[in-house]
Scaffold this motif. Structure first.
Motif, PDB file in Angstrom:
ATOM      1  N   LEU A 153       0.797  -1.243   0.060  1.00 25.72           N
ATOM      2  CA  LEU A 153      -0.168  -0.133   0.130  1.00 25.72           C
ATOM      3  C   LEU A 153       0.894   1.355   0.138  1.00 25.72           C
ATOM      4  O   LEU A 153       1.755   1.265   0.732  1.00 25.72           O
ATOM      5  N   ALA A 154       0.544   2.263  -0.968  1.00 26.25           N
ATOM      6  CA  ALA A 154       1.233   3.445  -0.914  1.00 26.25           C
ATOM      7  C   ALA A 154      -0.141   4.360  -0.918  1.00 26.25           C
ATOM      8  O   ALA A 154      -1.006   4.166  -0.962  1.00 26.25           O
ATOM      9  N   SER A 155       0.195   5.507  -0.426  1.00 26.33           N
ATOM     10  CA  SER A 155      -0.732   6.792  -0.151  1.00 26.33           C
ATOM     11  C   SER A 155      -0.378   8.106  -0.724  1.00 26.33           C
ATOM     12  O   SER A 155       0.944   8.330  -0.452  1.00 26.33           O
ATOM     13  N   ALA A 156      -1.183   8.660  -1.224  1.00 23.82           N
ATOM     14  CA  ALA A 156      -0.766  10.116  -1.709  1.00 23.82           C
ATOM     15  C   ALA A 156      -1.422  11.160  -0.872  1.00 23.82           C
ATOM     16  O   ALA A 156      -2.777  11.201  -0.659  1.00 23.82           O
ATOM     17  N   VAL A 207       4.810   3.521   1.771  1.00 20.65           N
ATOM     18  CA  VAL A 207       5.133   4.551   1.228  1.00 20.65           C
ATOM     19  C   VAL A 207       4.168   5.575   1.034  1.00 20.65           C
ATOM     20  O   VAL A 207       2.893   5.323   1.094  1.00 20.65           O
ATOM     21  N   VAL A 208       4.582   7.006   1.560  1.00 18.67           N
ATOM     22  CA  VAL A 208       3.595   7.881   1.710  1.00 18.67           C
ATOM     23  C   VAL A 208       4.164   9.233   0.553  1.00 18.67           C
ATOM     24  O   VAL A 208       5.366   9.512   0.765  1.00 18.67           O
ATOM     25  N   ILE A 209       3.357   9.300  -0.122  1.00 19.12           N
ATOM     26  CA  ILE A 209       3.889  10.643  -1.177  1.00 19.12           C
ATOM     27  C   ILE A 209       3.042  11.916  -0.877  1.00 19.12           C
ATOM     28  O   ILE A 209       2.024  11.833  -0.800  1.00 19.12           O
ATOM     29  N   CYS A 210       3.796  12.674  -0.529  1.00 21.85           N
ATOM     30  CA  CYS A 210       3.368  14.081   0.059  1.00 21.85           C
ATOM     31  C   CYS A 210       3.685  15.254  -1.325  1.00 21.85           C
ATOM     32  O   CYS A 210       4.800  15.578  -1.280  1.00 21.85           O
ATOM     33  N   ASP A 211       2.428  15.963  -1.783  1.00 24.04           N
ATOM     34  CA  ASP A 211       2.820  17.043  -2.577  1.00 24.04           C
ATOM     35  C   ASP A 211       2.438  18.225  -2.082  1.00 24.04           C
ATOM     36  O   ASP A 211       1.491  18.737  -1.584  1.00 24.04           O
ATOM     37  N   CYS A 212       3.829  19.101  -1.797  1.00 21.42           N
ATOM     38  CA  CYS A 212       3.764  20.271  -1.114  1.00 21.42           C
ATOM     39  C   CYS A 212       3.430  21.483  -1.889  1.00 21.42           C
ATOM     40  O   CYS A 212       3.579  22.517  -1.413  1.00 21.42           O
ATOM     41  N   GLY A 230       7.163   7.065  11.590  1.00 23.06           N
ATOM     42  CA  GLY A 230       8.280   6.525  10.872  1.00 23.06           C
ATOM     43  C   GLY A 230       8.187   5.794   9.336  1.00 23.06           C
ATOM     44  O   GLY A 230       8.865   4.979   9.191  1.00 23.06           O
ATOM     45  N   ARG A 231       7.034   6.225   8.628  1.00 26.06           N
ATOM     46  CA  ARG A 231       6.921   5.897   7.240  1.00 26.06           C
ATOM     47  C   ARG A 231       7.876   6.396   6.449  1.00 26.06           C
ATOM     48  O   ARG A 231       8.595   7.495   6.519  1.00 26.06           O
ATOM     49  N   GLU A 232       8.264   5.868   5.081  1.00 26.44           N
ATOM     50  CA  GLU A 232       9.018   6.280   4.159  1.00 26.44           C
ATOM     51  C   GLU A 232       7.938   7.421   3.570  1.00 26.44           C
ATOM     52  O   GLU A 232       7.185   6.931   2.998  1.00 26.44           O
ATOM     53  N   VAL A 233       8.630   8.436   3.597  1.00 25.27           N
ATOM     54  CA  VAL A 233       7.845   9.794   2.894  1.00 25.27           C
ATOM     55  C   VAL A 233       8.755  10.204   1.490  1.00 25.27           C
ATOM     56  O   VAL A 233       9.869  10.418   1.633  1.00 25.27           O
ATOM     57  N   ILE A 234       7.909  10.423   0.543  1.00 24.73           N
ATOM     58  CA  ILE A 234       8.622  11.131  -0.741  1.00 24.73           C
ATOM     59  C   ILE A 234       7.869  12.279  -0.927  1.00 24.73           C
ATOM     60  O   ILE A 234       6.770  12.310  -0.979  1.00 24.73           O
ATOM     61  N   LEU A 235       8.578  13.292  -0.913  1.00 25.99           N
ATOM     62  CA  LEU A 235       8.175  14.793  -1.144  1.00 25.99           C
ATOM     63  C   LEU A 235       8.199  14.879  -2.597  1.00 25.99           C
ATOM     64  O   LEU A 235       9.279  15.150  -3.101  1.00 25.99           O
ATOM     65  N   ILE A 236       7.176  15.604  -3.028  1.00 23.99           N
ATOM     66  CA  ILE A 236       7.157  16.058  -4.474  1.00 23.99           C
ATOM     67  C   ILE A 236       6.521  17.479  -4.320  1.00 23.99           C
ATOM     68  O   ILE A 236       5.960  17.967  -3.597  1.00 23.99           O
ATOM     69  N   THR A 237       6.770  18.268  -5.627  1.00 20.46           N
ATOM     70  CA  THR A 237       6.406  19.860  -5.721  1.00 20.46           C
ATOM     71  C   THR A 237       6.474  20.100  -6.895  1.00 20.46           C
ATOM     72  O   THR A 237       7.504  19.817  -7.631  1.00 20.46           O
ATOM     73  N   GLN A 238       5.655  21.323  -7.475  1.00 21.82           N
ATOM     74  CA  GLN A 238       5.880  21.880  -8.532  1.00 21.82           C
ATOM     75  C   GLN A 238       6.926  22.877  -8.488  1.00 21.82           C
ATOM     76  O   GLN A 238       7.519  23.582  -9.390  1.00 21.82           O
ATOM     77  N   ASN A 239       6.709  23.451  -7.170  1.00 24.77           N
ATOM     78  CA  ASN A 239       7.807  24.807  -6.991  1.00 24.77           C
ATOM     79  C   ASN A 239       8.655  24.380  -5.803  1.00 24.77           C
ATOM     80  O   ASN A 239       8.380  23.912  -4.820  1.00 24.77           O
ATOM     81  N   ARG A 272      12.151   5.622  -6.893  1.00 25.59           N
ATOM     82  CA  ARG A 272      12.193   5.889  -5.580  1.00 25.59           C
ATOM     83  C   ARG A 272      11.617   4.576  -4.894  1.00 25.59           C
ATOM     84  O   ARG A 272      12.201   4.030  -3.908  1.00 25.59           O
ATOM     85  N   MET A 273      10.089   4.334  -5.150  1.00 25.31           N
ATOM     86  CA  MET A 273       9.700   3.323  -4.678  1.00 25.31           C
ATOM     87  C   MET A 273      10.435   1.851  -4.554  1.00 25.31           C
ATOM     88  O   MET A 273      10.395   1.270  -3.778  1.00 25.31           O
ATOM     89  N   GLN A 274      10.767   1.787  -5.976  1.00 24.06           N
ATOM     90  CA  GLN A 274      11.535   0.256  -5.946  1.00 24.06           C
ATOM     91  C   GLN A 274      12.777   0.238  -5.175  1.00 24.06           C
ATOM     92  O   GLN A 274      13.142  -0.474  -4.530  1.00 24.06           O
ATOM     93  N   THR A 275      13.330   1.538  -5.031  1.00 27.41           N
ATOM     94  CA  THR A 275      14.697   1.315  -4.105  1.00 27.41           C
ATOM     95  C   THR A 275      14.195   1.359  -2.597  1.00 27.41           C
ATOM     96  O   THR A 275      14.690   0.417  -1.729  1.00 27.41           O
ATOM     97  N   ILE A 276      13.150   2.021  -2.240  1.00 25.64           N
ATOM     98  CA  ILE A 276      12.566   1.547  -0.842  1.00 25.64           C
ATOM     99  C   ILE A 276      12.247   0.441  -0.459  1.00 25.64           C
ATOM    100  O   ILE A 276      12.478  -0.329   0.152  1.00 25.64           O
ATOM    101  N   LEU A 277      11.588  -0.299  -1.702  1.00 29.08           N
ATOM    102  CA  LEU A 277      11.154  -1.866  -1.581  1.00 29.08           C
ATOM    103  C   LEU A 277      12.213  -2.666  -1.788  1.00 29.08           C
ATOM    104  O   LEU A 277      12.066  -3.994  -1.702  1.00 29.08           O
ATOM    105  N   GLY A 278      13.612  -2.101  -2.052  1.00 26.68           N
ATOM    106  CA  GLY A 278      14.472  -3.106  -2.332  1.00 26.68           C
ATOM    107  C   GLY A 278      14.472  -4.009  -3.785  1.00 26.68           C
ATOM    108  O   GLY A 278      15.083  -5.166  -3.727  1.00 26.68           O
ATOM    109  N   HIS A 279      13.789  -3.517  -4.505  1.00 25.39           N
ATOM    110  CA  HIS A 279      13.645  -4.215  -5.941  1.00 25.39           C
ATOM    111  C   HIS A 279      14.976  -3.897  -6.849  1.00 25.39           C
ATOM    112  O   HIS A 279      15.665  -2.568  -6.567  1.00 25.39           O
TER     113      HIS A 279
END
Length: 279
Positions: A153-156, A207-212, A230-239, A272-279
């Motif tokens: 499960l991933a969440s956005a 994995v949790v993806i947060c759009d800032c 303690g979740r794996e968080v990936i930050l994304i942004t347009q700016n 990035r997700m594959q790296t977190i999951l060890g793929h």
């Protein structure tokens, strides 16, 4: 004094058995004699004592403090019903093993055999001195005592705005290609309060993806919860300027909200997700 009941499997049923012959193992005779009767075992008196319910092992196994509220002997077994004390935080066997002499458990073999012992030790005094107190529970939302992460499960976390729908689609595609499925809080309705749905989703996520983008306060709040859990968080942004100062030391993915930019975002997130999951 307390009951120490050791089993080879976790404690989660509320009902268990122990061979009569294993009651009073690893117990001083002078202590056991206080609970022996002409007919056998004084189960009523034993049930008045606190209990330490343990699973065999000396590592990350979980032990609980609780009590027995009904016990009887049937066909050579003690059958008993028990309850875990919700006000006492679970313990790890490693803590108990490190303090085994204080609990009158000096023999290693005691940690690897089903048995029911009596220990002439004040269990609650030991807990006050050695165990970490249960953390204060949040009042705005609820978190479970034990993690239950769904490995796929991933969440956005992103603004609830139609302008982000295609961005969400790019995130879902990245998750799917990495072997995950992605959800947003508006995909579910499990609780009366939306914040509880959000927190439960974060707590279950691998994995949790947060759009800032746009410096949305809800997303910042959710990112903080994800980091605290303690979740794996990936930050994304347009700016770039929308990444809060306190988070700029973390890596983030910058993207353009057009077809080419969303495709690049999807590829970057997949990697990035594959790296977190060890793929």
């Amino acid at each position: 004094m307390f009951n120490l009941i050791m089993r080879s499997v976790p404690w989660n049923t509320g009902n268990e058995t122990m061979e009569v012959g294993r009651v009073f193992e690893y117990t001083e005779d002078s202590v056991a004699d206080q609970f022996r009767t002409a007919d056998g075992i004084d189960l009523d008196s034993l049930a008045r004592l606190p209990c330490l319910f343990m699973q065999e092992g000396t590592g990350d196994e979980i032990a609980y403090v609780g009590s027995i509220f009904r016990a009887r002997i049937v066909n050579g077994e003690v059958r008993f019903e028990y309850a875990i004390d919700p006000d006492v935080a679970p313990l790890r066997n490693s803590l108990i093993y490190a303090n085994r002499h204080s609990l009158d458990m000096p023999r290693d073999f005691e940690f690897s055999r089903n048995h029911w012992a009596l220990k002439e030790v004040d269990l609650y005094r030991f807990l006050l001195r050695n165990a970490h107190p249960r953390r204060q529970r949040p009042t705005v939302f609820r978190i479970e005592d034990h993690e239950n992460i769904e490995p796929t499960l991933a969440s956005a976390m992103m603004p609830f705005d139609a302008g982000f729908n295609e961005v969400y689609g790019a995130i879902q595609l990245a998750a799917e290609n990495a072997g995950l499925h992605c959800r947003r809080a508006d995909d579910i309705w499990e609780n009366p309060a939306i914040i509880q749905d959000v927190v439960s989703l974060i707590d279950r996520s691998r994995v949790v993806i947060c759009d800032c983008t746009g410096r949305n306060p809800n997303v910042f709040y959710e990112a903080g919860i994800a980091h605290a859990l303690g979740r794996e968080v990936i930050l994304i942004t347009q700016n770039e300027g929308d990444i809060p100062f306190d988070l700029r030391h973390l890596r983030y993915v910058r993207y353009l909200n057009n077809a080419e930019g969303r495709a690049a975002l999807s590829a970057a997130l997949q990697g990035r997700m594959q790296t977190i999951l060890g793929h």
